[in-house]
Motif scaffolding. Sequence first.
Motif, PDB file in Angstrom:
ATOM      1  N   MET A  44       0.857  -1.150  -0.029  1.00  0.00           N
ATOM      2  CA  MET A  44      -0.021   0.157  -0.007  1.00  0.00           C
ATOM      3  C   MET A  44       0.660   1.280   0.024  1.00  0.00           C
ATOM      4  SD  MET A  44      -2.822  -1.824  -0.161  1.00  0.00           S
ATOM      5  CE  MET A  44      -4.013  -0.295  -0.168  1.00  0.00           C
ATOM      6  N   LYS A  45       2.141   1.260   0.603  1.00  0.00           N
ATOM      7  CA  LYS A  45       2.990   2.113   0.577  1.00  0.00           C
ATOM      8  C   LYS A  45       3.359   2.580  -1.007  1.00  0.00           C
ATOM      9  CE  LYS A  45       4.927   1.180   5.266  1.00  0.00           C
ATOM     10  NZ  LYS A  45       5.940   0.667   6.015  1.00  0.00           N
ATOM     11  N   SER A  46       3.730   1.605  -1.668  1.00  0.00           N
ATOM     12  CA  SER A  46       3.924   1.776  -3.011  1.00  0.00           C
ATOM     13  C   SER A  46       2.997   2.468  -3.888  1.00  0.00           C
ATOM     14  CB  SER A  46       4.367   0.485  -3.751  1.00  0.00           C
ATOM     15  OG  SER A  46       5.436  -0.240  -2.804  1.00  0.00           O
ATOM     16  N   VAL A  47       1.588   2.024  -3.512  1.00  0.00           N
ATOM     17  CA  VAL A  47       0.410   2.529  -4.076  1.00  0.00           C
ATOM     18  C   VAL A  47       0.692   4.077  -4.063  1.00  0.00           C
ATOM     19  CG1 VAL A  47      -1.819   2.617  -4.106  1.00  0.00           C
ATOM     20  CG2 VAL A  47      -1.104   0.350  -3.992  1.00  0.00           C
ATOM     21  N   ARG A  48       0.621   4.499  -2.654  1.00  0.00           N
ATOM     22  CA  ARG A  48       0.596   6.046  -2.305  1.00  0.00           C
ATOM     23  C   ARG A  48       1.854   6.624  -3.138  1.00  0.00           C
ATOM     24  NH1 ARG A  48      -0.107   4.081   3.010  1.00  0.00           N
ATOM     25  NH2 ARG A  48      -2.363   4.097   3.213  1.00  0.00           N
ATOM     26  N   ALA A  49       3.036   6.046  -3.138  1.00  0.00           N
ATOM     27  CA  ALA A  49       4.232   6.602  -3.679  1.00  0.00           C
ATOM     28  C   ALA A  49       3.862   6.875  -5.173  1.00  0.00           C
ATOM     29  CB  ALA A  49       5.354   5.751  -3.284  1.00  0.00           C
ATOM     30  N   VAL A  50       3.447   5.880  -5.820  1.00  0.00           N
ATOM     31  CA  VAL A  50       3.161   5.797  -7.533  1.00  0.00           C
ATOM     32  C   VAL A  50       1.931   6.791  -7.858  1.00  0.00           C
ATOM     33  CG1 VAL A  50       2.193   4.512  -9.239  1.00  0.00           C
ATOM     34  CG2 VAL A  50       4.059   3.758  -7.909  1.00  0.00           C
ATOM     35  N   VAL A  51       1.089   7.097  -6.779  1.00  0.00           N
ATOM     36  CA  VAL A  51      -0.140   7.908  -7.088  1.00  0.00           C
ATOM     37  C   VAL A  51       0.333   9.426  -6.904  1.00  0.00           C
ATOM     38  CG1 VAL A  51      -2.281   8.767  -6.411  1.00  0.00           C
ATOM     39  CG2 VAL A  51      -1.811   6.135  -6.416  1.00  0.00           C
ATOM     40  N   ASN A  52       1.304   9.651  -5.804  1.00  0.00           N
ATOM     41  CA  ASN A  52       1.876  10.806  -5.838  1.00  0.00           C
ATOM     42  C   ASN A  52       2.982  11.342  -7.014  1.00  0.00           C
ATOM     43  OD1 ASN A  52       0.248  11.375  -3.686  1.00  0.00           O
ATOM     44  ND2 ASN A  52       1.722  10.560  -2.004  1.00  0.00           N
ATOM     45  N   GLY A  53       3.632  10.158  -7.092  1.00  0.00           N
ATOM     46  CA  GLY A  53       4.855  10.449  -8.069  1.00  0.00           C
ATOM     47  C   GLY A  53       4.192  10.598  -9.304  1.00  0.00           C
ATOM     48  N   GLY A 101      -6.418  16.731  -6.423  1.00  0.00           N
ATOM     49  CA  GLY A 101      -7.371  16.708  -7.621  1.00  0.00           C
ATOM     50  C   GLY A 101      -7.460  15.142  -8.510  1.00  0.00           C
ATOM     51  N   ILE A 102      -7.389  14.291  -7.742  1.00  0.00           N
ATOM     52  CA  ILE A 102      -7.446  13.001  -8.461  1.00  0.00           C
ATOM     53  C   ILE A 102      -8.681  12.307  -8.393  1.00  0.00           C
ATOM     54  CG2 ILE A 102      -6.189  10.575  -8.785  1.00  0.00           C
ATOM     55  CD1 ILE A 102      -3.633  12.044  -7.642  1.00  0.00           C
ATOM     56  N   ARG A 103      -9.098  11.983  -9.451  1.00  0.00           N
ATOM     57  CA  ARG A 103     -10.354  11.335  -9.381  1.00  0.00           C
ATOM     58  C   ARG A 103     -10.233   9.816  -9.498  1.00  0.00           C
ATOM     59  NH1 ARG A 103     -13.825   8.932 -13.698  1.00  0.00           N
ATOM     60  NH2 ARG A 103     -12.126   9.113 -15.255  1.00  0.00           N
ATOM     61  N   LEU A 104     -11.121   8.960  -8.364  1.00  0.00           N
ATOM     62  CA  LEU A 104     -10.928   7.679  -8.611  1.00  0.00           C
ATOM     63  C   LEU A 104     -11.962   7.028  -9.272  1.00  0.00           C
ATOM     64  CD1 LEU A 104      -9.247   5.234  -6.768  1.00  0.00           C
ATOM     65  CD2 LEU A 104     -11.705   4.785  -5.714  1.00  0.00           C
ATOM     66  N   ASN A 105     -11.431   5.941 -10.095  1.00  0.00           N
ATOM     67  CA  ASN A 105     -12.245   5.176 -10.931  1.00  0.00           C
ATOM     68  C   ASN A 105     -11.986   3.865 -10.751  1.00  0.00           C
ATOM     69  OD1 ASN A 105     -13.844   4.787 -13.517  1.00  0.00           O
ATOM     70  ND2 ASN A 105     -11.720   4.634 -14.536  1.00  0.00           N
ATOM     71  N   LEU A 136      -6.969   7.929 -11.261  1.00  0.00           N
ATOM     72  CA  LEU A 136      -6.618   6.691 -10.631  1.00  0.00           C
ATOM     73  C   LEU A 136      -7.842   5.729 -10.734  1.00  0.00           C
ATOM     74  CD1 LEU A 136      -4.741   4.902  -9.025  1.00  0.00           C
ATOM     75  CD2 LEU A 136      -5.366   5.924  -6.923  1.00  0.00           C
ATOM     76  N   THR A 137      -7.207   4.571 -11.555  1.00  0.00           N
ATOM     77  CA  THR A 137      -8.382   3.584 -11.811  1.00  0.00           C
ATOM     78  C   THR A 137      -7.799   2.587 -11.104  1.00  0.00           C
ATOM     79  OG1 THR A 137      -8.926   4.466 -13.983  1.00  0.00           O
ATOM     80  CG2 THR A 137      -9.523   2.230 -13.559  1.00  0.00           C
ATOM     81  N   LEU A 138      -8.688   1.644 -10.306  1.00  0.00           N
ATOM     82  CA  LEU A 138      -8.470   0.349  -9.570  1.00  0.00           C
ATOM     83  C   LEU A 138      -8.975  -0.739 -10.141  1.00  0.00           C
ATOM     84  CD1 LEU A 138      -8.460   1.646  -5.976  1.00  0.00           C
ATOM     85  CD2 LEU A 138      -6.534   1.414  -7.159  1.00  0.00           C
ATOM     86  N   ALA A 139      -8.274  -1.612 -10.845  1.00  0.00           N
ATOM     87  CA  ALA A 139      -8.943  -2.769 -11.452  1.00  0.00           C
ATOM     88  C   ALA A 139      -9.016  -3.651 -10.225  1.00  0.00           C
ATOM     89  CB  ALA A 139      -7.957  -3.397 -12.237  1.00  0.00           C
ATOM     90  N   LEU A 140     -10.455  -4.066  -9.865  1.00  0.00           N
ATOM     91  CA  LEU A 140     -10.779  -5.102  -8.800  1.00  0.00           C
ATOM     92  C   LEU A 140     -11.886  -5.952  -9.371  1.00  0.00           C
ATOM     93  CD1 LEU A 140     -11.713  -1.786  -6.562  1.00  0.00           C
ATOM     94  CD2 LEU A 140      -9.715  -3.452  -6.431  1.00  0.00           C
ATOM     95  N   SER A 141     -11.634  -7.213  -9.024  1.00  0.00           N
ATOM     96  CA  SER A 141     -12.298  -8.486  -9.321  1.00  0.00           C
ATOM     97  C   SER A 141     -12.292  -8.194 -11.114  1.00  0.00           C
ATOM     98  CB  SER A 141     -13.621  -8.211  -8.719  1.00  0.00           C
ATOM     99  OG  SER A 141     -14.427  -9.577  -9.137  1.00  0.00           O
ATOM    100  N   TYR A 142     -11.041  -7.890 -11.444  1.00  0.00           N
ATOM    101  CA  TYR A 142     -10.852  -7.602 -12.954  1.00  0.00           C
ATOM    102  C   TYR A 142     -10.159  -8.828 -13.760  1.00  0.00           C
ATOM    103  CZ  TYR A 142      -9.484  -5.814 -17.283  1.00  0.00           C
ATOM    104  OH  TYR A 142      -9.166  -5.858 -18.710  1.00  0.00           O
TER     105      TYR A 142
END
Length: 250
Positions: A44-53, A101-105, A136-142
């Motif tokens: 999850m730390k990597s997720v944050r780092a990548v989204v901010n990066g 300003g990031i939209r979650l999808n 930011l799009t999360l692929a879930l049960s994808y």
Amino acid sequence: MKGKLESLVDKNNLPAHIVIIMDGNGRWAKQKDLDRISGHREGMKSVRAVVNGAKELGVKNITLYAFSAQNWKRPKVEVDALMELLKHFLEKETEKLIENGIRLNAIGRLWELPQEVYKVLVNTIEKTSKCKEGTLTLALSYGGREEIIDAFKEMMSHGNIAGEDINQTNFSKFLYTSDLPEPDLLIRTSGEMRLSNFMLWQLAYTEIYVTKTLWPNFRKRHLIKAILNYQKRERRFGLTGEQVKKREVI
Ligand code: IPE
Ligand code: IPE
Ligand code: MG
């Protein structure tokens, strides 16, 4: 402050859409003699780092393969922990996403998610729906094959398109990704050379970058390295190198 590596990035040739197969949480945990769930937590730390990066670098669209249609078959304790981590991430990050300003999808068979996770997901999607800086799009049960089947079913029941009129443009409107640009760059961590049922339609001409780095160790500098590698590629889309150079393209 911008690092040396970041200053090498050509801002005029950024991938419009980066998709990531976040793999290797289990192996990271094993290396450290921890349980697999600790690996997912660390990831999850990597997720944050990548989204901010990505936001700092100016990449507008990031899609993360977080949970596959096949991952439901993992041990129940692991599935439950992943769902709990996802819920916690959404609850904790919603404000930060809005600030940035990031939209979650989300894409995938979302209706298969546990109800309380689905609710939190929809809540974050709604709260960030007006954000315009990036998605930011999360692929879930994808699953890629599942997506193609779902799109086909949708088209058959609501599309009002005769069989002979089906083409790539009108079919792709029924995919979960219809409002996203085509992925320019696919990153897979942990070295595995396979797609694992990810974006089978969309990856047709995507540049692929596989790194041995395990997902929990992945940080902004790794993202930059992937982008720099991408920027050295010649994308041909079936044309000859000469045609591409003369820009007879696209
Ligand atoms: C990726 O890490 C996370 C998910 C698939 C949910 P893994 O859990 O697949 O890690 P490895 O492949 O076992 O190392
Ligand atoms: C792909 O990783 C799925 C996600 C990253 C969510 P897996 O670890 O499930 O893929 P395989 O089983 O190694 O192909
Ligand atoms: Mg794996």
